[in-house]
Design an enzyme around this catalytic site. Structure first.
Site, PDB file in Angstrom:
ATOM      1  N   HIS A 141      -7.930   1.329   1.275  1.00 45.19           N
ATOM      2  CA  HIS A 141      -7.832   1.160   2.746  1.00 45.19           C
ATOM      3  C   HIS A 141      -8.698   2.196   3.477  1.00 45.19           C
ATOM      4  O   HIS A 141      -8.208   3.007   4.265  1.00 45.19           O
ATOM      5  CB  HIS A 141      -6.368   1.245   3.200  1.00 45.19           C
ATOM      6  N   GLU A 187       0.853  -1.190   0.000  1.00 43.96           N
ATOM      7  CA  GLU A 187       0.000   0.000   0.000  1.00 43.96           C
ATOM      8  C   GLU A 187       0.879   1.226   0.000  1.00 43.96           C
ATOM      9  O   GLU A 187       1.880   1.233   0.718  1.00 43.96           O
ATOM     10  CB  GLU A 187      -0.913  -0.032   1.229  1.00 43.96           C
TER      11      GLU A 187
HETATM   12  P1  NAD Z   1      -9.919  -8.965  16.514  1.00 45.67           P
HETATM   13  O1  NAD Z   1      -8.602  -9.205  17.145  1.00 45.67           O
HETATM   14  O2  NAD Z   1     -11.039  -8.457  17.337  1.00 45.67           O
HETATM   15  O3  NAD Z   1     -10.395 -10.300  15.785  1.00 45.67           O
HETATM   16  C1  NAD Z   1      -9.530 -11.127  15.075  1.00 45.67           C
HETATM   17  C2  NAD Z   1     -10.134 -12.528  15.091  1.00 45.67           C
HETATM   18  O4  NAD Z   1      -9.328 -13.357  14.277  1.00 45.67           O
HETATM   19  C3  NAD Z   1     -10.153 -13.150  16.491  1.00 45.67           C
HETATM   20  O5  NAD Z   1     -11.443 -13.607  16.810  1.00 45.67           O
HETATM   21  C4  NAD Z   1      -9.172 -14.312  16.374  1.00 45.67           C
HETATM   22  O6  NAD Z   1      -9.558 -15.404  17.169  1.00 45.67           O
HETATM   23  C5  NAD Z   1      -9.283 -14.643  14.898  1.00 45.67           C
HETATM   24  N1  NAD Z   1      -8.125 -15.378  14.402  1.00 45.67           N
HETATM   25  C6  NAD Z   1      -6.824 -15.234  14.744  1.00 45.67           C
HETATM   26  N2  NAD Z   1      -6.075 -16.120  14.064  1.00 45.67           N
HETATM   27  C7  NAD Z   1      -6.931 -16.831  13.291  1.00 45.67           C
HETATM   28  C8  NAD Z   1      -6.758 -17.886  12.347  1.00 45.67           C
HETATM   29  N3  NAD Z   1      -5.549 -18.389  12.091  1.00 45.67           N
HETATM   30  N4  NAD Z   1      -7.849 -18.365  11.730  1.00 45.67           N
HETATM   31  C9  NAD Z   1      -9.083 -17.865  11.988  1.00 45.67           C
HETATM   32  N5  NAD Z   1      -9.316 -16.888  12.875  1.00 45.67           N
HETATM   33  C10 NAD Z   1      -8.241 -16.365  13.510  1.00 45.67           C
HETATM   34  O7  NAD Z   1      -9.613  -7.968  15.304  1.00 45.67           O
HETATM   35  P2  NAD Z   1     -10.639  -6.988  14.588  1.00 45.67           P
HETATM   36  O8  NAD Z   1     -10.610  -5.661  15.275  1.00 45.67           O
HETATM   37  O9  NAD Z   1     -11.930  -7.676  14.365  1.00 45.67           O
HETATM   38  O10 NAD Z   1      -9.881  -6.778  13.195  1.00 45.67           O
HETATM   39  C11 NAD Z   1      -9.908  -7.802  12.212  1.00 45.67           C
HETATM   40  C12 NAD Z   1      -8.983  -7.431  11.074  1.00 45.67           C
HETATM   41  O11 NAD Z   1      -9.406  -6.207  10.468  1.00 45.67           O
HETATM   42  C13 NAD Z   1      -7.541  -7.198  11.493  1.00 45.67           C
HETATM   43  O12 NAD Z   1      -6.681  -7.730  10.528  1.00 45.67           O
HETATM   44  C14 NAD Z   1      -7.417  -5.683  11.485  1.00 45.67           C
HETATM   45  O13 NAD Z   1      -6.092  -5.284  11.296  1.00 45.67           O
HETATM   46  C15 NAD Z   1      -8.295  -5.344  10.314  1.00 45.67           C
HETATM   47  N6  NAD Z   1      -8.753  -3.955  10.275  1.00 45.67           N
HETATM   48  C16 NAD Z   1      -8.781  -3.334   9.060  1.00 45.67           C
HETATM   49  C17 NAD Z   1      -9.227  -2.018   8.962  1.00 45.67           C
HETATM   50  C18 NAD Z   1      -9.276  -1.332   7.649  1.00 45.67           C
HETATM   51  O14 NAD Z   1      -9.075  -0.135   7.612  1.00 45.67           O
HETATM   52  N7  NAD Z   1      -9.569  -2.037   6.572  1.00 45.67           N
HETATM   53  C19 NAD Z   1      -9.662  -1.356  10.114  1.00 45.67           C
HETATM   54  C20 NAD Z   1      -9.648  -2.034  11.332  1.00 45.67           C
HETATM   55  C21 NAD Z   1      -9.203  -3.346  11.403  1.00 45.67           C
END
Ligand code: NAD
Length: 530
Positions: free
Chosen positions: A280, A261
């Protein structure tokens, strides 16, 4: 007055909140050059940034009073977390503030993958009227496979259910209780790939999740599946996705995040049919920015007021309720650690911490950090805290092992800490909580039964179990003007080696200590200060 530096723009509600706290002085200095920042931080206790200002080792070194660095947002690439941790500075971010914004963007991509809105709009802009080309598909009654059911995944699930979708989920860390509450069917990854009509990913990027969707995964999927990734670039193999879209295996996809990115101008993704791209934008809503600013302002001031720590990058977060339950154990653990360090040789190789009873059900992580902090108190002084204690232990070459034991200890709860020197000498201490007020008590020292309140000044003596010895020791202390507040006597065998612990009102003079040390029956002596 504690000074907080706002180095990058945060929401008005965050600023207003900080202004309303009379105990803090606010310094708002946006767009500062690195040299200016170094000047600004010299007397600040907290710095709040977004992604623009770099909090380098140099900045951290220039801020001797710094306690916490708050990042309004998630990524912490602009903060030297290692240097902050070494200094015991908490680094915190706001992972929850953008949950709903990212959830809604995910759902927007879901709908755009079902109904080719963006493509139809481009065609309209070109003056066309193509009703046949842009027919879509409905979400209702479709199987929705969610990979990762954390904050965002959980919210996406609720919206999918409102659209009448049948939700199946893969998340190895998802508890049965939460799956039941969310009414999702837990499945393995392969069945999810086989059954889902729509798939959305909401996991962090780790070694386990990198390319969780690749050519092999596409092979297992239904033809016509729709795929969304608003989590992290690298979760989907981009080239494999392009191929799957071109072959029609994947009917449509939506991506908000990319391997690299910003996405290169010439990336093949840009011209792939049925693929909707956003730059993003997950967290980019007014509400998310508002909530992130306020969230970091509240979290930082809570830390500065000695309250609970949430969303710290470099130490475990404890919620208020857990902290209340843990508090008496934290006091006990710290004191046991401080005593053990003073009765152990200066150089040890290992600490073994064992927990019994009620502690087994608690989160041991903060407790173990508290024990390490206690152990290091006389070694590292005031500079040690829960943030840097594990790192200091590591630098000292001390390994820390934790055991949760279900064996019978004879106490409702018990903490044992054992130190092992390079020569293999072992020293240990055990403590518990007594009564309804949960007061800390030391109950074993070097495997001898004692009962000592871990407070003030303690004189621990190993002595031959001879008649009159307590009188001899008491007389030396009395002549030195030292009052004995309480005493604990313990021996393993009659006439063997006994342990005497005096709790003293003041520290004996060196002369008195020398006399005690050479008293006939005294084998070993340690003065411990808490
Ligand atoms: P979170 O930590 O609340 O949830 C992540 C989930 O993934 C957890 O429930 C965990 O158990 C699960 N997990 C971990 N390893 C795993 C695996 N190998 N297989 C399956 N499940 C697995 O995180 P969140 O706040 O829900 O964020 C989720 C994603 O979204 C993250 O990657 C975060 O960086 C991304 N995000 C992106 C943006 C964006 O601007 N697009 C904004 C916020 C968050």
């Amino acid at each position: 007055m504690k000074k907080i530096l706002i180095a990058d723009e945060i929401s008005i509600s965050g600023i207003e909140y900080l202004k309303s706290q009379p105990e803090f002085e606010l310094l708002v200095a946006l767009d500062s050059k690195p040299k200016e920042i170094i000047q600004q931080v010299k007397d600040v206790t907290a710095i709040i940034v977004r992604s623009e200002t770099k909090i380098t080792a140099e900045v951290i070194t220039a801020a001797p009073q710094l306690v916490v660095i708050g990042r309004a947002g998630v990524g912490i690439d602009n903060i030297d977390v290692e240097t902050a941790t070494q200094r015991g500075i908490i680094v915190m971010n706001t992972p929850a503030g953008n949950t709903l914004a990212t959830t809604e963007l995910t759902f927007t991509h879901m709908l755009c993958s079902a109904r080719p809105i963006t493509q139809a709009n481009s065609s309209m802009n070109e003056g066309k009227w193509e009703r046949q080309t842009y027919a879509g598909s409905e979400l209702s009654k479709k199987v929705f496979g969610v990979i990762g059911v954390g904050r965002i995944g959980g919210e996406v699930v609720k919206r999918a259910q409102a659209f009448g979708m049948q939700v199946i989920a893969y998340d190895p860390y998802l508890t049965q209780e939460r799956a039941l509450a969310l009414e999702v069917e837990q499945v393995d990854l392969d069945p999810l790939f086989k059954r889902a009509d729509f798939i959305s990913i909401h996991v962090p990027l780790t070694d386990d999740t990198r390319h969780i969707i690749d050519a092999k995964a596409f092979e297992k999927m239904k033809t016509g599946v729709r795929i969304i990734n608003c989590a992290r670039g690298g979760l989907i193999h981009e080239k494999d996705l392009i191929d799957a879209l071109k072959k029609g295996k994947v009917a449509a996809a939506g991506l908000d995040v990319f391997n690299e990115e910003p996405l290169s101008e010439t990336s093949e993704l840009r011209n792939t049919p049925n693929l909707v791209l956003t730059p993003h934008l997950g967290a980019s809503t007014e509400e998310a920015q508002e909530s992130i600013g306020l969230e970091i302002a509240k979290a930082v001031t809570e830390v500065l007021c000695g309250g609970i720590i949430t969303n710290a990058i470099n130490m475990p977060s404890i919620d208020g309720r857990t902290l209340k339950t843990l508090q008496p154990y934290l006091v006990l653990g710290e004191k046991l650690g401080t005593i053990l360090q003073q009765i152990s040789p200066p150089q040890i190789e290992k600490l073994i911490v064992t927990y019994w009873g009620n502690i087994m059900d608690l989160d041991a992580m903060p407790l173990t950090r508290g024990i390490q902090r206690g152990y290091l108190l006389k070694i590292s002084g005031k500079g040690v805290n829960d943030v840097n204690a594990p790192l200091i232990m590591k630098h000292l070459g001390i390994e820390v092992e934790i055991i949760k034991s279900s064996s019978e200890s004879g106490y409702t709860e018990l903490i044992r800490i054992e130190s092992i020197s390079a020569q293999g000498e072992k020293y240990n201490i055990e403590g518990t909580l007594i009564g309804t007020r949960q007061q800390p008590r030391v109950v074993h020292v070097n495997d001898r039964d004692v009962e000592v309140i871990p407070e003030g000044k303690l004189l621990l003596l190993e002595n031959k179990d001879l008649p009159g010895i307590v009188g001899v020791l008491g007389t030396i202390l009395g002549k030195d003007g030292v009052n004995i507040a309480s005493m604990s006597l313990s021996r393993n065998d009659v006439g063997g080696v006994a342990m005497t612990i005096f709790q003293l009102d003041s520290i004996p003079s060196q002369k008195a200590l020398d006399k005690l040390n050479v008293a006939e029956a005294v084998l070993n002596m340690n003065l411990v200060e808490l």
